[in-house]
Design a protein around this motif. Sequence first.
Motif, PDB file in Angstrom:
ATOM      1  N   ASP A 172       0.709  -1.152  -0.067  1.00 49.43           N
ATOM      2  CA  ASP A 172      -0.047   0.052   0.112  1.00 49.43           C
ATOM      3  C   ASP A 172       0.859   1.363   0.050  1.00 49.43           C
ATOM      4  N   PHE A 173       2.006   1.173  -0.466  1.00 51.86           N
ATOM      5  CA  PHE A 173       2.956   2.308  -0.501  1.00 51.86           C
ATOM      6  C   PHE A 173       2.702   3.242  -1.685  1.00 51.86           C
ATOM      7  N   ALA A 174       1.772   4.302  -1.539  1.00 55.84           N
ATOM      8  CA  ALA A 174       1.305   5.030  -2.378  1.00 55.84           C
ATOM      9  C   ALA A 174       2.378   5.731  -3.218  1.00 55.84           C
ATOM     10  N   ALA A 175       3.584   6.288  -2.583  1.00 54.23           N
ATOM     11  CA  ALA A 175       4.517   7.030  -3.407  1.00 54.23           C
ATOM     12  C   ALA A 175       4.986   6.253  -4.313  1.00 54.23           C
ATOM     13  N   LEU A 176       5.354   4.739  -3.956  1.00 50.58           N
ATOM     14  CA  LEU A 176       5.781   4.032  -4.977  1.00 50.58           C
ATOM     15  C   LEU A 176       5.137   3.714  -6.434  1.00 50.58           C
ATOM     16  N   ILE A 177       3.756   3.662  -5.984  1.00 49.32           N
ATOM     17  CA  ILE A 177       2.854   3.421  -7.087  1.00 49.32           C
ATOM     18  C   ILE A 177       2.718   4.450  -7.983  1.00 49.32           C
ATOM     19  N   TYR A 178       2.597   5.635  -7.263  1.00 54.80           N
ATOM     20  CA  TYR A 178       2.602   6.946  -8.062  1.00 54.80           C
ATOM     21  C   TYR A 178       3.860   7.067  -8.900  1.00 54.80           C
ATOM     22  N   LEU A 179       5.011   6.910  -8.296  1.00 52.98           N
ATOM     23  CA  LEU A 179       6.423   6.990  -9.101  1.00 52.98           C
ATOM     24  C   LEU A 179       6.218   5.791 -10.350  1.00 52.98           C
TER      25      LEU A 179
END
Length: 409
Positions: A172-179
């Motif tokens: 659920d690591f949103a920053a990694l998904i976004y990047l």
Amino acid sequence: MMWFTARNRPALLASAILSMSLAGCATGPKTYDRASLSDEQEQIIASKPAVLQADFRNLYEEGRRNEVLNLMEIGLRAYRAGHIDEARRALDRARVSIESIYAGDDAARKARSVWYEEAEKDFKGEPYERSMVYLYLGLTFLDQGDYGNARASFIGGLLQDAFAEEEQNSADFAALIYLAGWAAMQMDSNKLAEEHFEELKAFRPDAPIPSEEHNALLIVETGHSPRKLGDGVGHYQLVYRRGKNFPDFGAQWQTNDGWETVYPMEDIYFQASTRGGRAIDRIVEGQVQYKETTRDVGTNLSAVSQNNLLAGASAAAGGVIGAGFAAISLVSVAAQGMSASANVRADIRYWEALPDTLHIIPVTAEPGQQVTVRFLDKNGEPIPGLTDTTEFHFDGRGQGLALATSRRP
């Protein structure tokens, strides 16, 4: 001389086992020797940028036990200072070491064994720390315009987020998904980008999704790293606390129209203290469960041996039953001693240079464009005198990236 008779045997054995158990329960911080440096290592340190020399000295003096931790510190400090190549080398070395923990060699087996104190193991980091290695490594690839390796690194970070020592959990690591979505966009893999941003909506439905008009990312770090603390009897439980002594919780960047909020994409403390969104209360669960189980056996047997009614029956029977229950007490003490020998004191080493929160916003910018970021307190008010000025670095393929931070290199 004291003769070892049937009458005093239980007491003597109990005394001996208790002494050994207490000897194994010594508490207090353990100190580790720092290695002497060779002339070659001193020359390497001297050749590094001044801002990194202390960390490189730690790397050589503290050796393999803290190698990954020191490489983490070097990599992030170098990235903030603009030494991108140095950052990439350090973070990639950390990545290789992290992945080797799960190999079949002796060091990997030792790292997973319950019979070694956690603090004595080679540091590998908790899932959130390992994920952040991949995140910052991916940013170094973005700086180079290497979008394929950037996306692969972000996906690698998501795998680390999903992996815990004893079980698999959802990432659920949103920053990694976004990047990962941003990198896919730059690769013209629109389908992949859509999939990433659709996944992101499950965690950040209000996140600013980049469009074709955006050609750069602004990333802002606020606050201090989550802290690891040892808790419970023997400090074998690892608990997390939010970083302390920092005033900044939000950020705004200056545009032609005024100040615009940079979206708070990732709470690093939340990532540290949860797995797949579920709160956790301890780390290295396998080891801790083993110790708890053994200790519980010892405690229950102690309760039986101390039963007053049975003790009275023992006295009435001339000590025969008493000797039997003394033996039960010995088993109890031995079980508790074995529990103490499973040294699972929590590993409270942590990546101190990490921020508390990552903020990300897609923007339209020009190469070399300066950007000023101001930091906000917990009430959303600007903090007087706390700003950072940076610039957008473009990769030669038309895409830019800027990092602002309240943490100094």
